[in-house]
Scaffold this motif. Sequence first.
Motif, PDB file in Angstrom:
ATOM      1  N   LYS A 541       0.854  -1.179   0.000  1.00 60.80           N
ATOM      2  CA  LYS A 541       0.000   0.000   0.000  1.00 60.80           C
ATOM      3  C   LYS A 541       0.892   1.232   0.000  1.00 60.80           C
ATOM      4  O   LYS A 541       1.864   1.307   0.755  1.00 60.80           O
ATOM      5  N   ILE A 542       0.589   2.180  -0.881  1.00 53.74           N
ATOM      6  CA  ILE A 542       1.341   3.433  -0.933  1.00 53.74           C
ATOM      7  C   ILE A 542       0.394   4.592  -0.640  1.00 53.74           C
ATOM      8  O   ILE A 542      -0.743   4.617  -1.144  1.00 53.74           O
ATOM      9  N   ASN A 545      -1.938   8.876  -2.181  1.00 57.34           N
ATOM     10  CA  ASN A 545      -1.967   8.541  -3.607  1.00 57.34           C
ATOM     11  C   ASN A 545      -3.138   9.273  -4.249  1.00 57.34           C
ATOM     12  O   ASN A 545      -4.283   9.004  -3.895  1.00 57.34           O
ATOM     13  N   VAL A 547       0.566  11.441  -5.160  1.00 59.41           N
ATOM     14  CA  VAL A 547       1.559  12.078  -4.313  1.00 59.41           C
ATOM     15  C   VAL A 547       2.345  13.083  -5.142  1.00 59.41           C
ATOM     16  O   VAL A 547       2.592  12.862  -6.322  1.00 59.41           O
ATOM     17  N   LEU A 550       6.468  13.265  -1.195  1.00 58.53           N
ATOM     18  CA  LEU A 550       6.912  12.156  -0.363  1.00 58.53           C
ATOM     19  C   LEU A 550       5.764  11.178  -0.158  1.00 58.53           C
ATOM     20  O   LEU A 550       4.647  11.570   0.167  1.00 58.53           O
ATOM     21  N   ALA A 551       6.055   9.889  -0.347  1.00 61.22           N
ATOM     22  CA  ALA A 551       5.041   8.855  -0.153  1.00 61.22           C
ATOM     23  C   ALA A 551       5.590   7.778   0.770  1.00 61.22           C
ATOM     24  O   ALA A 551       6.803   7.576   0.875  1.00 61.22           O
ATOM     25  N   THR A 552       4.693   7.079   1.446  1.00 62.91           N
ATOM     26  CA  THR A 552       5.052   5.981   2.339  1.00 62.91           C
ATOM     27  C   THR A 552       4.582   4.667   1.730  1.00 62.91           C
ATOM     28  O   THR A 552       3.434   4.547   1.281  1.00 62.91           O
ATOM     29  N   LEU A 553       5.478   3.690   1.703  1.00 60.92           N
ATOM     30  CA  LEU A 553       5.149   2.362   1.194  1.00 60.92           C
ATOM     31  C   LEU A 553       5.026   1.405   2.372  1.00 60.92           C
ATOM     32  O   LEU A 553       5.938   1.252   3.168  1.00 60.92           O
ATOM     33  N   GLN A 554       3.867   0.771   2.484  1.00 61.67           N
ATOM     34  CA  GLN A 554       3.602  -0.179   3.566  1.00 61.67           C
ATOM     35  C   GLN A 554       3.494  -1.580   2.979  1.00 61.67           C
ATOM     36  O   GLN A 554       2.726  -1.817   2.055  1.00 61.67           O
TER      37      GLN A 554
END
Length: 580
Positions: A541-542, A545, A547, A550-554
């Motif tokens: 999951k990013i 979105n 973005v 800065l994005a976070t990838l889980q």
Amino acid sequence: MIKHCLPTLSLLLFMQPVFAQNIFFSESFSGSFPSGWTSVQRLGTNLPSSNWRRTTVGPQGEFATAPLNSTTASGGWMIFDSDLNCNHPIGQDVWLISPPINASDKEIVWLVFETFYQSFNDRPMVRLGNNTANLDSWAGIEVFPGIVANQFGGVIEGDQSLNPQLVYLNISEYAAGQPNIRFAFQFLSTNATNNGADLTGCAYNWQIDDVKLADFDPRPSSDIRINSFFAVAPNAITPRSQIEPIGFLADIRNSGKTIQPATTLSITIENSSGEIVHQDSLVFGPIAPDSVVQNIFFQSEYTPPPVEEVYTATYFARTEIEDEVPANNSRSFEFEISDTLFAKQFGADLTSTAVEDLDYTFGNVFYVPNGSNLYARYISFGIANAHQLSGKTVNTYLYRWYGNDNGDFLANPDEYGGGPVGANAYTFTGSEGNDLITVPVDFESNGIALESDAYYIAAVQYETNGQVPLNVLASNALDYHAAYLYSDSLMRPQYAGIVDVGNTGQLDWTGFGLDVVPVVRLSIGALTTTADRILPKGSAKIFPNPVSDLATLQLRLPQLSDLVLLQLYDSKGILHWQKQ
């Protein structure tokens, strides 16, 4: 649009047409441009070669088709070579006009001619009139109604391979009883003739020879034929671990003048030893002239045993009345069971390229019914002009596709998880020739673990900063239209080639037309301990979105792993970042 390099109207192949003395006009175009005929260029480049002209060699443009194989081809024939003198976007309008003909004593007039034609945003017409100062007043009959881009004229009769194609056209309404009638062959390509291509005034060609006028119906009395719409196996070559039942159908047409009271259509499959391994048949009642029996499935399917073998399947139509053209009563195709190879073709008989955008992606779709303990290993592809591509690079991708869920005839990013499950690259040396180029499906050469009941797209992507096109080897030996109809009707659709002109990320599985497939193959094999395992859908999951910075990838890993490879692709399938 991809351009390939290589009617109610009754059309059929009749290699040696023999007519009675009731042919009252004929022209074979032998020796020189015939007296009394005129060629008129109403729209074009105004060059001598951009009009109808006589030829003994055939098309000369960049995408030349085969020359016309007419009965009197050795003496020459007529051609309009659209591809040799493109006039995009203005268009082309050229007429080949006959001399005046006295048909005042005729009650019936049929026009007969031999031809070879491939379509690309153009409309061939037969025009009839007598006022050469007002060509717009002439009556018109479309020769190939309903044809779409890249199809050959024979598709109207059910056989795109016809060369020559013999056209029978009843023009009695316009010519019978007329003392001074002319007919013309008009090639028109403008914005009004779009049939699915991207260019106007830049088609293939139209070739014509052995023109006749008859005062009787010259068609054969009895002629039942199997059209080119018949189901083949889902693949030319299928791994023995991926065997599925093969279904059958074939359209038959009564191209004669009389009713066929009963017709039997059969399918027979033989192995390489000539042993019959499967048979089935269908029986049809009366079939009227100029009518088609279509889309009738055979009752039984054939499932080959899981051993390497080559099979030949033959459809055959048998009638109670002796057939005057028996050569078109059968259709055959081959299919092969291999050790580990998927392929949609056996060889290459043409080349294809994108014309409106040199950047494009091409490939084939393969269905994997059984992915247990198997993985994708290699992608192989063939290029016709590798000698022009030295130093240039293509990317190869393997997509796991979940099928055409929304019915838009595209493999969308949402349907293949946003990006490929495997990627690699190849840089041309220029010395490859026409040999197949084979690369591992992923950079690490570890392979990609396969899922069961899954579609996989093996694709090659080309991007260039210059003007050098990439010409992919392709084949039209197997037409997958009927196989798709059969499989889709049973809710288990099988596909063929894909293309994405412009590298948009939208993979069009109708772009090659289902009757042309690029040379792109997929090899699979037994699972190894180093094979890459793709995370299940929903494991990543990013956010946010979309973005901007800065994005976070889980990640939710199903189990701990010592090695994880992350790859970032855009919506066009282009790799931008990876980390291990």
